[in-house]
Design a protein around this motif. Structure first.
Motif, PDB file in Angstrom:
ATOM      1  N   VAL A  32      12.960  30.425  15.291  1.00 56.33           N
ATOM      2  CA  VAL A  32      11.706  29.594  14.447  1.00 56.33           C
ATOM      3  C   VAL A  32      12.355  28.059  14.529  1.00 56.33           C
ATOM      4  CG1 VAL A  32      10.408  28.862  12.803  1.00 56.33           C
ATOM      5  CG2 VAL A  32      11.117  31.683  13.638  1.00 56.33           C
ATOM      6  N   LEU A  33      11.349  27.275  15.474  1.00 50.76           N
ATOM      7  CA  LEU A  33      11.859  25.727  14.931  1.00 50.76           C
ATOM      8  C   LEU A  33      11.008  25.011  14.188  1.00 50.76           C
ATOM      9  CD1 LEU A  33      11.117  25.791  18.645  1.00 50.76           C
ATOM     10  CD2 LEU A  33      13.067  25.702  18.384  1.00 50.76           C
ATOM     11  N   ALA A  65      18.286  29.459  26.678  1.00 52.53           N
ATOM     12  CA  ALA A  65      17.528  30.151  26.332  1.00 52.53           C
ATOM     13  C   ALA A  65      16.717  31.692  27.079  1.00 52.53           C
ATOM     14  CB  ALA A  65      16.296  29.663  25.455  1.00 52.53           C
ATOM     15  N   LYS A  66      16.387  30.631  28.401  1.00 54.87           N
ATOM     16  CA  LYS A  66      16.159  30.755  29.169  1.00 54.87           C
ATOM     17  C   LYS A  66      17.039  32.423  29.841  1.00 54.87           C
ATOM     18  CE  LYS A  66      13.843  29.884  33.929  1.00 54.87           C
ATOM     19  NZ  LYS A  66      13.337  28.622  34.820  1.00 54.87           N
ATOM     20  N   ARG A  67      18.401  32.144  29.732  1.00 57.85           N
ATOM     21  CA  ARG A  67      18.979  33.175  30.772  1.00 57.85           C
ATOM     22  C   ARG A  67      19.584  34.095  29.616  1.00 57.85           C
ATOM     23  NH1 ARG A  67      22.936  28.936  30.801  1.00 57.85           N
ATOM     24  NH2 ARG A  67      24.078  29.441  29.118  1.00 57.85           N
ATOM     25  N   HIS A  68      19.244  34.355  28.551  1.00 51.16           N
ATOM     26  CA  HIS A  68      19.015  35.053  27.951  1.00 51.16           C
ATOM     27  C   HIS A  68      17.643  36.081  26.750  1.00 51.16           C
ATOM     28  CE1 HIS A  68      23.700  35.353  27.477  1.00 51.16           C
ATOM     29  NE2 HIS A  68      23.842  33.611  27.076  1.00 51.16           N
ATOM     30  N   GLY A  69      16.654  35.911  27.354  1.00 51.49           N
ATOM     31  CA  GLY A  69      15.655  35.862  26.884  1.00 51.49           C
ATOM     32  C   GLY A  69      15.223  35.450  25.323  1.00 51.49           C
ATOM     33  N   ILE A  70      15.991  34.239  25.387  1.00 54.97           N
ATOM     34  CA  ILE A  70      15.304  33.909  23.867  1.00 54.97           C
ATOM     35  C   ILE A  70      14.033  33.643  23.255  1.00 54.97           C
ATOM     36  CG2 ILE A  70      15.894  31.984  21.909  1.00 54.97           C
ATOM     37  CD1 ILE A  70      18.969  32.163  23.195  1.00 54.97           C
ATOM     38  N   VAL A  71      13.520  33.690  22.508  1.00 50.54           N
ATOM     39  CA  VAL A  71      11.846  33.615  22.027  1.00 50.54           C
ATOM     40  C   VAL A  71      12.034  32.925  20.840  1.00 50.54           C
ATOM     41  CG1 VAL A  71      10.299  34.824  20.749  1.00 50.54           C
ATOM     42  CG2 VAL A  71      11.584  36.637  22.079  1.00 50.54           C
ATOM     43  N   ALA A  72      11.274  31.807  21.824  1.00 52.81           N
ATOM     44  CA  ALA A  72      11.156  30.296  20.408  1.00 52.81           C
ATOM     45  C   ALA A  72       9.608  30.190  19.639  1.00 52.81           C
ATOM     46  CB  ALA A  72      11.801  29.730  21.032  1.00 52.81           C
ATOM     47  N   LEU A  73       9.681  30.276  18.456  1.00 55.39           N
ATOM     48  CA  LEU A  73       8.200  30.258  17.516  1.00 55.39           C
ATOM     49  C   LEU A  73       8.331  29.145  16.766  1.00 55.39           C
ATOM     50  CD1 LEU A  73       8.701  33.704  16.403  1.00 55.39           C
ATOM     51  CD2 LEU A  73       7.199  32.819  18.276  1.00 55.39           C
ATOM     52  N   SER A  74       7.061  28.494  16.753  1.00 53.75           N
ATOM     53  CA  SER A  74       7.074  27.512  16.251  1.00 53.75           C
ATOM     54  C   SER A  74       6.287  27.433  14.770  1.00 53.75           C
ATOM     55  CB  SER A  74       5.640  27.034  16.497  1.00 53.75           C
ATOM     56  OG  SER A  74       5.729  26.592  18.059  1.00 53.75           O
ATOM     57  N   SER A  75       7.008  26.487  13.662  1.00 53.03           N
ATOM     58  CA  SER A  75       6.819  26.949  12.028  1.00 53.03           C
ATOM     59  C   SER A  75       5.428  27.360  12.412  1.00 53.03           C
ATOM     60  CB  SER A  75       7.147  25.786  11.291  1.00 53.03           C
ATOM     61  OG  SER A  75       8.695  25.758  12.059  1.00 53.03           O
ATOM     62  N   ASN A  76       5.360  28.033  11.339  1.00 50.45           N
ATOM     63  CA  ASN A  76       3.666  29.265  10.113  1.00 50.45           C
ATOM     64  C   ASN A  76       4.366  29.106   9.527  1.00 50.45           C
ATOM     65  OD1 ASN A  76       2.169  30.729  10.236  1.00 50.45           O
ATOM     66  ND2 ASN A  76       2.011  32.328  11.452  1.00 50.45           N
ATOM     67  N   TYR A  77       3.750  28.138   8.440  1.00 45.12           N
ATOM     68  CA  TYR A  77       4.190  27.977   7.153  1.00 45.12           C
ATOM     69  C   TYR A  77       3.000  28.978   5.731  1.00 45.12           C
ATOM     70  CZ  TYR A  77       8.130  24.385   8.500  1.00 45.12           C
ATOM     71  OH  TYR A  77       9.092  23.637   9.302  1.00 45.12           O
ATOM     72  N   LYS A 411       0.433  33.557  14.629  1.00 43.88           N
ATOM     73  CA  LYS A 411      -1.026  33.607  14.341  1.00 43.88           C
ATOM     74  C   LYS A 411      -0.607  33.867  12.674  1.00 43.88           C
ATOM     75  CE  LYS A 411      -4.310  36.279  17.322  1.00 43.88           C
ATOM     76  NZ  LYS A 411      -4.960  38.033  17.590  1.00 43.88           N
ATOM     77  N   ARG A 412      -1.609  33.660  11.666  1.00 47.12           N
ATOM     78  CA  ARG A 412      -1.634  33.006  10.257  1.00 47.12           C
ATOM     79  C   ARG A 412      -2.395  34.808   9.190  1.00 47.12           C
ATOM     80  NH1 ARG A 412      -4.231  27.137  10.406  1.00 47.12           N
ATOM     81  NH2 ARG A 412      -4.825  28.625  11.695  1.00 47.12           N
ATOM     82  N   TYR A 413      -1.572  35.446   9.638  1.00 43.74           N
ATOM     83  CA  TYR A 413      -2.172  37.099   9.649  1.00 43.74           C
ATOM     84  C   TYR A 413      -2.788  37.405   8.345  1.00 43.74           C
ATOM     85  CZ  TYR A 413       0.766  37.785  13.986  1.00 43.74           C
ATOM     86  OH  TYR A 413       1.239  37.998  15.539  1.00 43.74           O
ATOM     87  N   THR A 414      -2.127  36.633   7.142  1.00 40.50           N
ATOM     88  CA  THR A 414      -2.273  37.107   5.984  1.00 40.50           C
ATOM     89  C   THR A 414      -3.117  35.878   4.988  1.00 40.50           C
ATOM     90  OG1 THR A 414      -0.133  36.049   5.182  1.00 40.50           O
ATOM     91  CG2 THR A 414      -0.523  37.927   5.441  1.00 40.50           C
ATOM     92  N   THR A 415      -3.488  35.050   5.416  1.00 40.23           N
ATOM     93  CA  THR A 415      -4.064  33.753   5.003  1.00 40.23           C
ATOM     94  C   THR A 415      -5.213  32.972   6.472  1.00 40.23           C
ATOM     95  OG1 THR A 415      -3.170  31.924   6.101  1.00 40.23           O
ATOM     96  CG2 THR A 415      -2.013  32.959   3.364  1.00 40.23           C
ATOM     97  N   GLU A 416      -5.917  33.432   6.879  1.00 43.82           N
ATOM     98  CA  GLU A 416      -6.660  32.969   7.826  1.00 43.82           C
ATOM     99  C   GLU A 416      -7.423  34.306   8.393  1.00 43.82           C
ATOM    100  OE1 GLU A 416      -7.817  30.272   8.554  1.00 43.82           O
ATOM    101  OE2 GLU A 416      -6.266  29.682   7.821  1.00 43.82           O
ATOM    102  N   TRP A 417      -9.204  34.167   7.668  1.00 46.96           N
ATOM    103  CA  TRP A 417      -9.530  35.541   8.312  1.00 46.96           C
ATOM    104  C   TRP A 417      -9.408  35.796   9.628  1.00 46.96           C
ATOM    105  CZ3 TRP A 417     -10.926  39.240   4.678  1.00 46.96           C
ATOM    106  CH2 TRP A 417     -11.020  38.761   3.758  1.00 46.96           C
ATOM    107  N   ASP A 418     -10.134  34.431  10.367  1.00 53.22           N
ATOM    108  CA  ASP A 418      -9.974  34.433  12.136  1.00 53.22           C
ATOM    109  C   ASP A 418      -8.447  35.141  12.740  1.00 53.22           C
ATOM    110  OD1 ASP A 418      -9.179  32.313  11.569  1.00 53.22           O
ATOM    111  OD2 ASP A 418     -10.116  32.098  13.477  1.00 53.22           O
ATOM    112  N   GLU A 419      -8.225  35.514  11.994  1.00 53.19           N
ATOM    113  CA  GLU A 419      -6.527  35.163  12.346  1.00 53.19           C
ATOM    114  C   GLU A 419      -5.957  37.008  12.060  1.00 53.19           C
ATOM    115  OE1 GLU A 419      -3.528  31.860  12.832  1.00 53.19           O
ATOM    116  OE2 GLU A 419      -5.405  30.912  13.140  1.00 53.19           O
TER     117      GLU A 419
END
Length: 425
Positions: A32-33, A65-77, A411-419
């Protein structure tokens, strides 16, 4: 009966939050970045095993990251904060005394609980995993400093099964274990202090435990005297049921892209003042001043540099977001200069006092204060229930072209109705 304090720590918390709603990430290297996808702030164990370090700029890691298939995600505070609140609320059911130490750590008072503590720690782990989906480790000891060390051992020594109870060990067994742990792992020993301790022959936790407390206190600080006493089982650090109120409340962010626009800066400052006001009300405080600053990018030496700030005193202490925004905009317009590419802005609420300690004045408008309190309470209730930013001041803007980058945010799974998470048959 010896005192028993547990430290419950969520494993790789941000990554674990992402995996709750994305099981496909289990077993994969995930990071997570930070804001604007700048640096690594959380790593899965698989990413750690590849040698990825904390705080390393992401752009330097894209090849690996490309060589090892690392998944990078943006911060979802929003997601992390909500799951943290759920974890801490659940942990409170296991103890009459709790201190929430950070977003992913909590101390629990276990003294007097009539259950074998290692088994109780396993029960805590299983309950949190089953009810929320977050894996945790548990360290148990007679002091907070030792509980932190026990938690470190529980994470890094598989034979303990993620729960380590120092109270269950003999003195010889515990000392042998502490001799194998580097002194830098002790809570309160900073990395700059480690070489100084090594110069006087203190290399392991056991060395520090056996060192003369008074002499270390005189050489370094009273903090070190207390650390040594805590390592010897004396609980010098009390368990705080309620965290002390912050003396300053700050909200600042780097922009997704530089801006020279005053309207963009105004939107950002209003947004940050709003967030700061929410934090202030959460701790039931008021502020008597607000500091506003804007910054160009200091890493772009070829660009013109300008980094001003200004403190705006308020007429009286308040917790009203509208008054904070009005004062912040007044300050911003005084320090703003055109022709600069601004990369960051921020606000800090200062001169903080408990709301109950607000002094009365001869010119108090009780009716206006009651209306202010009712409005702020209504906004906070709606935003707490429906998601942050559901109700906001118009000045925050609707599109916010200056906002942080977050193209890989889940997605903000627990705090946004549409997500909300959707189950598909």
């Amino acid at each position: 009966m010896p005192r028993a304090i547990a430290l419950v720590d969520c494993n790789n918390f941000y990554v674990s939050c992402e995996r709750v709603f994305q099981p496909k990430l289990e077993g994969k290297p995930v990071v997570v970045l930070s804001n604007n996808d700048g640096c690594v702030v959380s790593r899965s164990q698989e990413a750690k095993d590849l040698g990825l370090k904390m705080a390393v700029p992401w752009y330097q890691m894209k090849d690996i990251a490309k060589r090892h298939g690392i998944v990078a995600l943006s911060s979802n505070y929003s997601l992390y904060a909500d799951l943290s609140n759920r974890v801490m609320s659940l942990l409170s059911c296991f103890s009459p005394g709790q201190e929430v130490y950070s977003i992913d750590e909590s101390f629990l008072e276990l003294t007097g609980i009539p259950t074998e503590h290692t088994a109780y720690g396993q029960q805590i782990r299983e309950t949190v995993r089953q009810c929320i989906g977050i894996p945790v480790c548990v360290g148990i000891a007679p002091s907070k400093t030792l509980a932190k060390l026990a938690n470190h051992v529980s994470k890094n020594t598989p034979r303990f099964g993620s729960v380590c109870d120092f109270n269950s060990m003999s003195a010889t067994e515990l000392d042998t274990l502490l001799a194998s742990i580097a002194v830098g792992e002790v809570w309160g020993v900073g990395r700059h202090t480690v070489p100084k301790l090594q110069e006087i022959g203190i290399h392991s936790v056991l060395d520090l435990k056996r060192a003369p407390a008074k002499r270390l206190g005189a050489r370094f600080s009273i903090v070190f005297e207390r650390i040594v006493e805590e390592l010897n089982g004396s609980a010098c650090l009390k368990l705080d049921d309620i965290a002390p109120a912050k003396q300053q409340v700050t909200c600042s962010r780097s922009f997704g892209m530089p801006t020279s626009s005053l309207p963009d800066l105004e939107e950002a400052v209003i947004s940050y003042a709003t967030r700061a006001g929410e934090k202030l009300r959460q701790q039931r405080s008021m502020a008597g001043g607000i500091h506003v600053y804007i910054r160009t990018n200091p890493h772009k030496g070829s660009d013109p540099q300008y980094q001003p700030g200004i403190l705006i005193p308020l007429v009286e202490p308040t917790d009203d977001t509208r008054l904070f925004c009005r004062a912040a905009l007044h300050g911003l317009r005084q320090i703003y200069r055109s022709g600069y590419a601004y990369q960051k802005a921020g606000v800090t609420l200062t001169q903080i006092i408990p709301a109950a300690a607000r002094p009365n004045t001869l010119f108090d408008d009780v009716t206006a204060r009651q209306k202010s309190h009712a409005l702020m309470s209504a906004m906070d209730r709606i935003n707490n229930r429906m998601g942050s930013g559901t109700l906001k001041l118009l000045g925050e803007g609707m599109h916010q072209s200056w906002a942080m980058r977050g193209g890989n945010r889940s997605k903000r799974y627990t705090t946004e109705w549409d997500e909300l998470a959707v189950c598909q048959g």
